[in-house]
Design an enzyme around this catalytic site. Structure first.
Site, PDB file in Angstrom:
ATOM      1  N   GLN A 121       0.839  -1.201   0.000  1.00 47.52           N
ATOM      2  CA  GLN A 121       0.000   0.000   0.000  1.00 47.52           C
ATOM      3  C   GLN A 121       0.876   1.253   0.000  1.00 47.52           C
ATOM      4  OE1 GLN A 121      -3.432  -0.795   3.085  1.00 47.52           O
ATOM      5  NE2 GLN A 121      -1.672  -2.078   3.562  1.00 47.52           N
TER       6      GLN A 121
ATOM      7  N   HIS B 116      -1.678   1.571  -4.052  1.00 51.29           N
ATOM      8  CA  HIS B 116      -2.123   2.948  -3.828  1.00 51.29           C
ATOM      9  C   HIS B 116      -1.334   3.962  -4.650  1.00 51.29           C
ATOM     10  CE1 HIS B 116      -4.190   1.775   0.235  1.00 51.29           C
ATOM     11  NE2 HIS B 116      -4.887   1.434  -0.831  1.00 51.29           N
TER      12      HIS B 116
ATOM     13  N   CYS C 294      -2.129  13.322 -14.883  1.00 47.97           N
ATOM     14  CA  CYS C 294      -3.204  14.253 -15.180  1.00 47.97           C
ATOM     15  C   CYS C 294      -4.452  13.821 -14.412  1.00 47.97           C
ATOM     16  CB  CYS C 294      -3.466  14.245 -16.690  1.00 47.97           C
ATOM     17  SG  CYS C 294      -4.867  15.282 -17.133  1.00 47.97           S
TER      18      CYS C 294
ATOM     19  N   CYS D  29      -1.836  20.006 -17.203  1.00 48.45           N
ATOM     20  CA  CYS D  29      -1.351  18.894 -18.030  1.00 48.45           C
ATOM     21  C   CYS D  29      -0.967  19.458 -19.405  1.00 48.45           C
ATOM     22  CB  CYS D  29      -2.459  17.848 -18.170  1.00 48.45           C
ATOM     23  SG  CYS D  29      -2.104  16.575 -19.387  1.00 48.45           S
TER      24      CYS D  29
ATOM     25  N   CYS E 156      -3.652  18.026 -22.055  1.00 47.76           N
ATOM     26  CA  CYS E 156      -5.082  18.360 -22.128  1.00 47.76           C
ATOM     27  C   CYS E 156      -5.476  19.598 -21.316  1.00 47.76           C
ATOM     28  CB  CYS E 156      -5.934  17.162 -21.700  1.00 47.76           C
ATOM     29  SG  CYS E 156      -5.935  16.901 -19.926  1.00 47.76           S
TER      30      CYS E 156
ATOM     31  N   PRO F 187       4.127  -4.246  15.508  1.00 48.79           N
ATOM     32  CA  PRO F 187       4.155  -4.103  16.970  1.00 48.79           C
ATOM     33  C   PRO F 187       2.768  -4.117  17.594  1.00 48.79           C
ATOM     34  CG  PRO F 187       5.287  -2.259  15.880  1.00 48.79           C
ATOM     35  CD  PRO F 187       4.664  -3.071  14.815  1.00 48.79           C
TER      36      PRO F 187
ATOM     37  N   ALA G 165       9.318  -4.406  12.072  1.00 50.47           N
ATOM     38  CA  ALA G 165       9.611  -5.194  10.876  1.00 50.47           C
ATOM     39  C   ALA G 165      11.110  -5.320  10.636  1.00 50.47           C
ATOM     40  CB  ALA G 165       8.938  -4.543   9.669  1.00 50.47           C
TER      41      ALA G 165
END
Ligand code: OAD
Length: 256
Positions: A105, A125, A133, A155, A158, A222, A239
């Site tokens: 994620q 994600h 854009c 952009c 466009c 944890p 980790a």
């Protein structure tokens, strides 16, 4: 590292599961990058991003349309933090398993910086190191230099506003990536869940999906949280400490 006896016993159980597993994948969240110095979103009251900022203002289409400059500034601040950090021992331990797919994620690229091949990482994600854009029918994208991120702009293709290529609340996940992650989780022997509160759907549903398809689930965090409650083995710890010990000596693969 010094383990308490119950953690050492759980670690042995988890390594037993891995030894019996042909197909293993990892599913990670912000906790994976915490020891690199990046804040998580919601696990503590002082540093966590959503304790300090309003996600609707900063991570939703409505927030972006209401104040696009503020949203871009906030992401550019986060980008400057990404530019300053490095992968930690947890990223390196996962990168030591080059045949294992990483479903994450996280919008950072610390797994890739640790050596994971880009096509082995499913970024559910999106990516904070890209802009795209905002128009749904324009696929213009740019790589962003986190040291020199760009201000709000149109952009070039466009004319609609450019925005970070991350998924905001209420938006769909990138469909090809999401489909691959779901398919993987339906065919695993073991899913390693690392540093996620497992509260943001649909991504968090991958844990349940894997379980429904007979995968074992090992959680490293944890705090047990929603993921720990679904674990066959819950390993309480950071980790960067637990993953190197868990994965040492294995050559895990997602495709058997
Ligand atoms: P959260 O902030 O919700 O959860 C972080 C998890 O990491 C918590 O369970 C912590 O206990 C754990 N943690 C903290 N330090 C750790 C460490 N050193 N080692 C292991 N675990 C540790 O982050 P996510 O679950 O990733 O969405 O949040 C999911 C999504 O919510 C994010 O992708 C983001 C956010 O809104 C988007 O950006 C679209």
């Amino acid at each position: 590292m010094s383990f308490d006896p119950s953690l050492a016993a759980r670690l042995q159980r988890a390594r037993g599961i891995l030894a019996r597993s042909d197909r293993v994948a990892a599913f990670s969240g912000a906790g994976l990058s915490a020891e690199s110095g990046l804040p998580t979103f919601r696990d503590n009251e002082t540093d966590a991003l959503w304790s300090r900022y309003d996600p609707i203002e900063l991570a939703s289409v409505e927030g972006f349309l209401a104040n696009p400059e503020r949203v871009i500034e906030w992401y550019n601040w986060r980008r400057s933090r990404y530019a300053a950090v490095k992968p930690n021992a947890a990223h390196r331990a996962l990168a030591g398993q080059p045949r294992m797919i990483q479903i994450t994620q996280n919008v950072d690229h610390l797994l890739e910086q640790a050596g994971v091949a880009a096509d082995q990482v499913d970024h559910l994600h999106g990516s904070i190191l890209h802009d795209r854009c905002h128009a749904g029918d324009c696929d213009y994208r740019e790589i962003i230099d986190p040291d020199n991120p760009l201000a709000l702009r149109a952009c070039p293709r466009c004319g609609e506003p450019m925005r970070p290529a991350v998924v905001w609340f209420g938006e769909n996940l990138p469909q090809t990536t999401w489909l691959r992650a779901q398919q993987l989780c339906m065919s695993l022997d073991c899913l390693l869940v690392v540093g996620t509160s497992a509260t943001v759907y649909p991504a968090a549903g991958l844990i349940e999906l894997a379980r429904q398809h007979d995968s074992r689930v090992i959680v490293i965090d944890p705090n047990p949280g929603a993921a720990g409650n679904q674990a066959d083995v819950y390993l309480a710890g950071a980790a960067g400490e637990v993953l190197p010990a868990l994965l040492d000596g294995f050559d895990l693969a997602t495709a058997s």
